[in-house]
Design an enzyme around this catalytic site. Structure first.
Site, mmCIF file in Angstrom:
data_model
loop_
_atom_site.group_PDB
_atom_site.id
_atom_site.type_symbol
_atom_site.label_atom_id
_atom_site.label_comp_id
_atom_site.label_asym_id
_atom_site.label_seq_id
_atom_site.Cartn_x
_atom_site.Cartn_y
_atom_site.Cartn_z
ATOM 1 C CB CYS A 136 -11.273 -5.998 -2.314
ATOM 2 S SG CYS A 136 -10.925 -5.788 -4.301
ATOM 3 C CB CYS A 139 -11.995 -2.658 -4.031
ATOM 4 S SG CYS A 139 -12.304 -4.010 -4.588
ATOM 5 C CG ASP A 140 -11.558 -1.149 0.028
ATOM 6 O OD1 ASP A 140 -12.087 -0.499 -0.760
ATOM 7 O OD2 ASP A 140 -11.912 -2.034 0.485
#
Ligand code: NAP
Length: 328
Positions: A136, A139-140
């Site tokens: 993701c 997200c990261d």
């Protein structure tokens, strides 16, 4: 729960959507049973820091966040079965939900079984998950400032993730197993026009290479001549698609070609009155913890409304229309 053991609500799935549905249902005195899955917590259990969930300005570990979601639902009376649902029968009410030989019944069901990112299945992938291997970018990506990263995949997700990563990373290499892309031409063009993005086509990741702390390269193999080489990378973003967890519902609930459940627009209602679907099991677009949680809330409110309508009109509660599965 009614005297005959029939619950008001069973929630199937223990991720952000399921626990939020359970929280709302519990606070509405619907005594939900959450069949949360043997590996409860969903995709957040394989992420590290979650920095984009409002209310956690310092970020929070994904597994910790899920424990707190679960605890909050439990505080208001939600009960949990930590195992997987093996079979359901939504053909009449009360609906039947089996966990092995154990049968649970309820007047309403909220399906929140989520989806999982497809894995490459290569050496080092699992070992470095959360330490360089991720599924993701939203997200990261921020954990890779000025770093070189690799994105695997040739679909829209891969292009989108690569473009997003260029806000942080110094170089993004898209590795794709063919030289034609499944992604829409406009997305490929955008990626090609970005100076930070490079393409390696006709290649697959064979191995994730690193030390005890983190990854430092991926070993690639040419699909043309089988030669292998190492590409330096501190992050490997796998973007080869997701699969919804829907196999046990497909013969009873409407779904699309990819297996995602289909709900009425603007609601969580499935084709079976009294069965609601929330979170990533219906959403292949947003796939965020916050959107899943919001959708879980909607599912509980829809279930509550459904139950009060049934109680207000007892004749309507006798049988639900038969579930006729259809691919739409
Ligand atoms: P996808 O379209 O199914 O693409 C998956 C890609 O991963 C394909 O290029 C596939 O290669 C590759 N792949 C699959 N398994 C692999 C493996 N084991 N090793 C190496 N490569 C592998 O999935 P997606 O990109 O996640 O998109 C899903 C849906 O969401 C699509 O309908 C897409 O259009 C949509 N979406 C839209 C947007 C947007 O419009 N902004 C953004 C994201 C997603 P092959 O091509 O060789 O099969």
């Amino acid at each position: 729960m009614e005297e005959n053991g029939v619950r008001d609500v069973i929630v199937i799935g223990g991720g952000p959507a399921g626990y939020t549905a359970a929280l709302y249902a519990a606070r509405a005195n619907l005594d939900p049973l959450v069949v949360e899955g043997f590996q409860w917590g969903g995709q957040l259990m394989i992420t590290s820091d979650v920095e984009n969930y409002p209310g956690y300005p310092e970020g929070i570990l994904g597994p910790t966040m899920m424990e707190e979601f679960r605890r909050q639902a439990g505080r208001f009376g939600a009960e949990f079965v930590t195992d997987d649902v093996t079979r359901v029968d939504f053909s009449e009410r009360p609906f039947k939900v089996w966990v092995g030989d154990d049968l649970y019944t309820a007047e309403a069901v909220v399906v929140a079984t989520g989806a999982s990112a497809r894995k490459l299945g290569v050496r080092g992938e699992r070992e470095y998950q959360g330490r360089g291997v991720t599924y993701c970018a939203v997200c990261d990506a921020a954990f890779y400032p000025d770093k070189e990263v690799v994105v695997v995949g040739g679909g829209d997700s891969a292009m989108e993730e690569a473009l997003f990563l260029t806000k942080f990373a110094s170089k993004v290499t898209i590795v794709h197993r063919r030289d034609e892309f499944r992604a829409s031409p406009i997305m490929v063009d955008r990626a090609r026009a970005n100076d930070k993005i490079e393409f390696v086509t006709n290649a697959v990741v064979e191995d994730v290479v690193g030390d005890e702390r983190a990854i430092n390269a991926v070993r690639l193999r040419s699909t043309a001549d089988d030669s292998t080489w190492e590409l330096p990378a501190e992050g490997l973003f796998v973007a080869i698609g997701h699969d919804p967890t829907t196999s046990i519902f497909l013969d009873q609930l409407d779904h699309d070609e990819a297996g995602y459940l289909v709900t009425e627009p603007g609601s969580t209602r499935t084709n079976v009155p009294g069965v609601f679907a929330v979170g990533d099991v219906v959403d292949h677009t947003y796939r965020q913890a916050i959107t899943a949680a919001g959708s879980g809330c909607m599912g509980a409110l829809d279930a509550e409304r459904f139950l009060s309508e049934q109680h207000g009109h007892p004749e309507a509660a006798l049988t639900a229309p038969r579930a006729e599965a259809a691919e739409v």
